[in-house]
Design an enzyme around this catalytic site. Structure first.
Site, PDB file in Angstrom:
ATOM      1  N   GLN A 204       0.810  -1.225   0.000  1.00 63.77           N
ATOM      2  CA  GLN A 204       0.000   0.000   0.000  1.00 63.77           C
ATOM      3  C   GLN A 204       0.842   1.273   0.000  1.00 63.77           C
ATOM      4  OE1 GLN A 204      -3.662   0.040   2.603  1.00 63.77           O
ATOM      5  NE2 GLN A 204      -2.530  -1.587   3.585  1.00 63.77           N
TER       6      GLN A 204
ATOM      7  N   ASP B 216      14.202  -9.926  -1.289  1.00 66.64           N
ATOM      8  CA  ASP B 216      13.515 -10.795  -0.339  1.00 66.64           C
ATOM      9  C   ASP B 216      13.972 -10.442   1.076  1.00 66.64           C
ATOM     10  OD1 ASP B 216      12.318 -12.745   1.127  1.00 66.64           O
ATOM     11  OD2 ASP B 216      13.364 -14.440   0.192  1.00 66.64           O
TER      12      ASP B 216
ATOM     13  N   TYR C 155       2.562  -8.134  16.664  1.00 73.30           N
ATOM     14  CA  TYR C 155       2.863  -7.129  15.640  1.00 73.30           C
ATOM     15  C   TYR C 155       3.494  -5.886  16.283  1.00 73.30           C
ATOM     16  CZ  TYR C 155       2.003  -3.380  12.278  1.00 73.30           C
ATOM     17  OH  TYR C 155       2.142  -2.286  11.443  1.00 73.30           O
TER      18      TYR C 155
END
Length: 299
Positions: free
Chosen positions: A20, A44, A133
């Site tokens: 986003q 990666d 998180y």
């Protein structure tokens, strides 16, 4: 610092350009130097060797890292991967930035706070993340600060946009399928458009790249800042605003519910409001109100 040489064009490495914020950054940063945007196939972030190799090949003067593990609920059971992306990757990017004499712009979250404060959080408030998180994002912040590299850590909140997985797109999908949608009404924050974050970042990096002494600019401005839309609402208020602005033939009824009625694996803070005053004072930039940005996004 290598990028302090007058007249030298900045090379800006942007991670996660399919995400986003990364998608918007790739557009907002054009014109500030050579922008190298990399998706997961090209960089990666699960691989320490790939991080070192790519950064050393590109030799950026600024690294902008919006890439992260952002699946808040999934992180509760996928701790190792959340740590790799949210702690180890930014730590390595910071280490490489320090080695190159480059700067790192990294995005963090309001979830580093526990949400028990009655007023908006400021940067110096005590951190106390309540979910995996938030904990991993905080550890990522701490690793960057410990590296000694020039840095901007920008804490944002309730990020949405026209791509990826986010609350806006989820509501539009549910609104098209259902007559009634139940949404949590007792968690408060600032819904923040991904383009607002990218545009604000570009304003700041324009100042950095045009500074007479870039090294001095970074020495003075490095730190942690809050960067969200102006104002605040609940998830319920956000949903109602989405449906008001949507082109749905029939608007669903938005039923307010307490967070206790909508159990999720991850605990979320009741108060996610943060103060943007430090960011505004440092850079002369203040993001628009969340409603204004939502209306622009939905156009």
């Amino acid at each position: 610092m290598r990028e302090g040489v007058m007249g030298q064009q900045a090379t800006i490495l942007v991670t996660g350009v399919n995400g986003q914020v990364g998608y918007e950054l790739l557009r907002s940063l054009q014109g500030l130097g050579r922008v190298v945007g990399l998706d997961r196939a090209a960089l990666d972030l699960d691989s320490p060797d790939a991080i070192r190799r790519v950064v050393r090949e590109v030799k950026p003067t600024i690294i902008v890292n919006p890439a992260a593990y952002t699946a808040v609920d999934k992180a509760e059971s996928d701790v190792e991967r959340a740590q790799r992306l949210n702690v180890q990757a930014p730590a390595l990017l910071a280490e490489e930035a320090k080695r190159l004499g480059a700067a790192l712009v990294h995005y963090s979250t309001d979830y580093v706070f526990d949400g028990t404060k009655d007023t908006p959080y400021v940067e110096t408030d005590t951190v106390n993340p309540q979910n995996v998180y938030g904990k991993t994002k905080l550890e990522g912040e701490q690793a960057i600060l410990a590296s000694g590299c020039d840095h901007l850590v920008l804490r944002t909140s309730w990020v949405y946009g026209t791509r990826g997985k986010n609350f806006l797109l989820t509501m539009l999908k549910l609104g098209a399928e259902r007559d009634e949608v139940s949404v949590v009404a007792d968690q408060i924050g600032a819904p923040t458009w991904s383009r607002t974050i990218a545009a604000s970042t570009a304003h700041v990096l324009a100042q950095a790249t045009h500074a007479a002494d870039r090294g001095q600019w970074w020495a003075q401005q490095s730190g942690v800042y809050h960067l969200t839309a102006g104002g605040a609402t609940s998830w319920h208020g956000f949903a109602e605003a989405i449906f008001e602005l949507s082109s749905l033939a029939k608007r669903p009824v938005v039923k307010p519910i307490p967070a206790s009625s909508y159990r999720t694996p991850a605990i979320r803070p009741a108060n996610s409001r943060v103060s943007n005053d430090k960011f505004a004072a440092a850079f002369g930039v203040r993001a628009p109100d969340w409603r204004e940005a939502l209306a622009l996004c939905m156009q």
